[in-house]
Structures are given as C-alpha cells and as structure tokens.
Design a protein around this motif. Structure first.
Motif, PDB file in Angstrom:
ATOM      1  N   GLU A  95     -15.596   1.125  -0.768  1.00  0.00           N
ATOM      2  CA  GLU A  95     -15.460   1.085  -2.228  1.00  0.00           C
ATOM      3  C   GLU A  95     -14.150   1.707  -2.699  1.00  0.00           C
ATOM      4  O   GLU A  95     -13.714   1.463  -3.814  1.00  0.00           O
ATOM      5  N   TRP A  96     -13.482   2.502  -1.850  1.00  0.00           N
ATOM      6  CA  TRP A  96     -12.216   3.129  -2.224  1.00  0.00           C
ATOM      7  C   TRP A  96     -11.010   2.340  -1.758  1.00  0.00           C
ATOM      8  O   TRP A  96      -9.883   2.612  -2.176  1.00  0.00           O
ATOM      9  N   LEU A  97     -11.223   1.345  -0.887  1.00  0.00           N
ATOM     10  CA  LEU A  97     -10.130   0.518  -0.384  1.00  0.00           C
ATOM     11  C   LEU A  97      -9.981  -0.699  -1.288  1.00  0.00           C
ATOM     12  O   LEU A  97     -10.888  -1.511  -1.416  1.00  0.00           O
ATOM     13  N   LYS A  98      -8.833  -0.847  -1.925  1.00  0.00           N
ATOM     14  CA  LYS A  98      -8.567  -1.961  -2.828  1.00  0.00           C
ATOM     15  C   LYS A  98      -7.690  -2.998  -2.131  1.00  0.00           C
ATOM     16  O   LYS A  98      -6.646  -2.669  -1.563  1.00  0.00           O
ATOM     17  N   ILE A  99      -8.132  -4.256  -2.171  1.00  0.00           N
ATOM     18  CA  ILE A  99      -7.415  -5.355  -1.527  1.00  0.00           C
ATOM     19  C   ILE A  99      -7.089  -6.406  -2.579  1.00  0.00           C
ATOM     20  O   ILE A  99      -7.942  -6.789  -3.372  1.00  0.00           O
ATOM     21  N   TYR A 100      -5.842  -6.884  -2.548  1.00  0.00           N
ATOM     22  CA  TYR A 100      -5.409  -7.910  -3.491  1.00  0.00           C
ATOM     23  C   TYR A 100      -4.565  -8.935  -2.743  1.00  0.00           C
ATOM     24  O   TYR A 100      -3.577  -8.589  -2.103  1.00  0.00           O
ATOM     25  N   ARG A 101      -4.968 -10.185  -2.802  1.00  0.00           N
ATOM     26  CA  ARG A 101      -4.213 -11.275  -2.175  1.00  0.00           C
ATOM     27  C   ARG A 101      -3.155 -11.738  -3.160  1.00  0.00           C
ATOM     28  O   ARG A 101      -3.463 -12.309  -4.199  1.00  0.00           O
ATOM     29  N   LYS A 102      -1.886 -11.484  -2.834  1.00  0.00           N
ATOM     30  CA  LYS A 102      -0.784 -11.875  -3.713  1.00  0.00           C
ATOM     31  C   LYS A 102      -0.419 -13.343  -3.500  1.00  0.00           C
ATOM     32  O   LYS A 102      -0.144 -14.064  -4.453  1.00  0.00           O
ATOM     33  N   ALA A 103      -0.395 -13.752  -2.239  1.00  0.00           N
ATOM     34  CA  ALA A 103      -0.076 -15.127  -1.851  1.00  0.00           C
ATOM     35  C   ALA A 103      -0.614 -15.318  -0.437  1.00  0.00           C
ATOM     36  O   ALA A 103      -1.079 -14.371   0.187  1.00  0.00           O
ATOM     37  N   ARG A 104      -0.530 -16.535   0.072  1.00  0.00           N
ATOM     38  CA  ARG A 104      -1.025 -16.802   1.422  1.00  0.00           C
ATOM     39  C   ARG A 104      -0.284 -15.896   2.417  1.00  0.00           C
ATOM     40  O   ARG A 104       0.932 -15.945   2.525  1.00  0.00           O
ATOM     41  N   GLY A 105      -1.027 -15.033   3.103  1.00  0.00           N
ATOM     42  CA  GLY A 105      -0.457 -14.135   4.098  1.00  0.00           C
ATOM     43  C   GLY A 105       0.174 -12.871   3.549  1.00  0.00           C
ATOM     44  O   GLY A 105       0.629 -12.027   4.299  1.00  0.00           O
ATOM     45  N   GLU A 106       0.210 -12.714   2.237  1.00  0.00           N
ATOM     46  CA  GLU A 106       0.794 -11.515   1.623  1.00  0.00           C
ATOM     47  C   GLU A 106      -0.274 -10.805   0.792  1.00  0.00           C
ATOM     48  O   GLU A 106      -0.895 -11.415  -0.086  1.00  0.00           O
ATOM     49  N   TYR A 107      -0.478  -9.538   1.086  1.00  0.00           N
ATOM     50  CA  TYR A 107      -1.539  -8.767   0.449  1.00  0.00           C
ATOM     51  C   TYR A 107      -1.013  -7.423  -0.022  1.00  0.00           C
ATOM     52  O   TYR A 107       0.015  -6.939   0.455  1.00  0.00           O
TER      53      TYR A 107
END
Length: 178
Positions: A68-80
């Motif tokens: 719950e403390w780890l934030k993940i965001y997909r910016k583009a294919r293969g880039e996070y």
C-alpha cells in the motif's frame, strides 16, 4: 461507465470509456493514466501489454502492509515511475541450466528494471520481482521510519569534517596511529 468499488470501471461497449473524467476516453490505458500512481496492491495493468501484466502480477504478490506504500505509475510502454523514481523495464532472455529433457538449457524470459541514475550510467539491471519488493520495503521504511529516521537531522551525529587515513593509503598499523 460506472466506477466500481475496487477502483475499476464498468462500461458497455456502446458507451466506451466515459465517466468521472468528463470526456470520452479512447482506451482503458487512458483511463488508467488519468488515475495516476496506484498502490501496488491495487495496480491494474493496461490490457494487451504483456510487460505491464507482469508488473501487475508481481505488484500484487507484495504483502499488503508493504504494497500500500509502493506507488506505481505507467508513463508509457516500458517506462514507469515507481515511488517517484523513473525506471525503464524490458524483457530479457537468459538460458536456464541444462536438464535431461533440455540438455542445452531452457530459454527463460524475465522482466528487468533499469534505473536512471544521474551519477552512474552503469547501474545494473534488477529482476522486476526483486526490484518491486525492495522498493516496497524502502517506501514502508520511509513512511514509518526506523529509530534513526525519527531523530531530527540537525540532532544526528555526522563525521563529515573528520579527516582520517584512507584505506588505500594505509597499512596494518595505521588504525593505531594518531
């Protein structure tokens, strides 16, 4: 489209992805992007992106109290963006150990994470599952802090001004010399 209690959306094909964002979204990817960074325990992959499916799989393997403390965001294919750090992810193939069935070894595909470092361009890649677990532990520790993290910075001991003998310039007796 209606938001559901798990953060997803329910939509009919005729309506497309329309709803809380006030416009007609062209894809589920756009809807997910508008949500912004998601905690690992609720991370939802973009359909059709096999790499992103692996991110979702491993993100949901992290224990809930850490995830719950780890934030993940997909910016583009293969880039996070993982907890504020921009990383690249890519599939890499390796040859597994030989077995009686496959004496030349089995080809294994795994997602690796490449961190963008300002100081060192030779930062080694790390397997996705290890990277996410390590990042979750760090995010958790930063939020709750260790005993040392609770001491205000101005009250911590620092030895920045200390001058000593470098290990490369020393001998076995240098630690005893003043």
């Amino acid at each position: 489209m209606m938001p559901s209690k798990d953060g997803g959306f329910i939509a009919t094909i005729q309506q497309g992805f329309q709803g809380i964002f006030g416009h007609l979204a062209t894809s589920k990817e756009e809807v997910l992007k508008k949500r912004g960074p998601m905690s690992a325990v609720e991370y939802e992959a973009v359909p059709g992106d096999d790499l992103d499916q692996r991110v979702q799989f491993f993100a949901r393997q992290i224990p809930e109290h850490l995830g719950e403390w780890l934030k993940i965001y997909r910016k583009a294919r293969g880039e996070y963006e993982v907890s504020g750090e921009v990383v690249r992810m890519a599939w890499q193939s390796t040859v597994g150990p030989p077995t009686p069935e496959m004496p030349e070894g089995k080809i294994l595909r795994e997602v690796f994470v490449f961190a963008e470092s300002e100081t060192n361009s030779d930062v080694p890649a790390e397997p996705l599952h290890l990277y996410l677990r390590h990042s979750a532990n760090v995010a958790y520790d930063l939020h709750f802090g260790s005993a040392m993290m609770k001491v205000p910075e101005q009250n911590r001991l620092s030895f920045a001004e200390e001058i000593g003998t470098l290990l490369k310039d020393s001998d076995a007796d240098s630690k005893y010399k003043v």
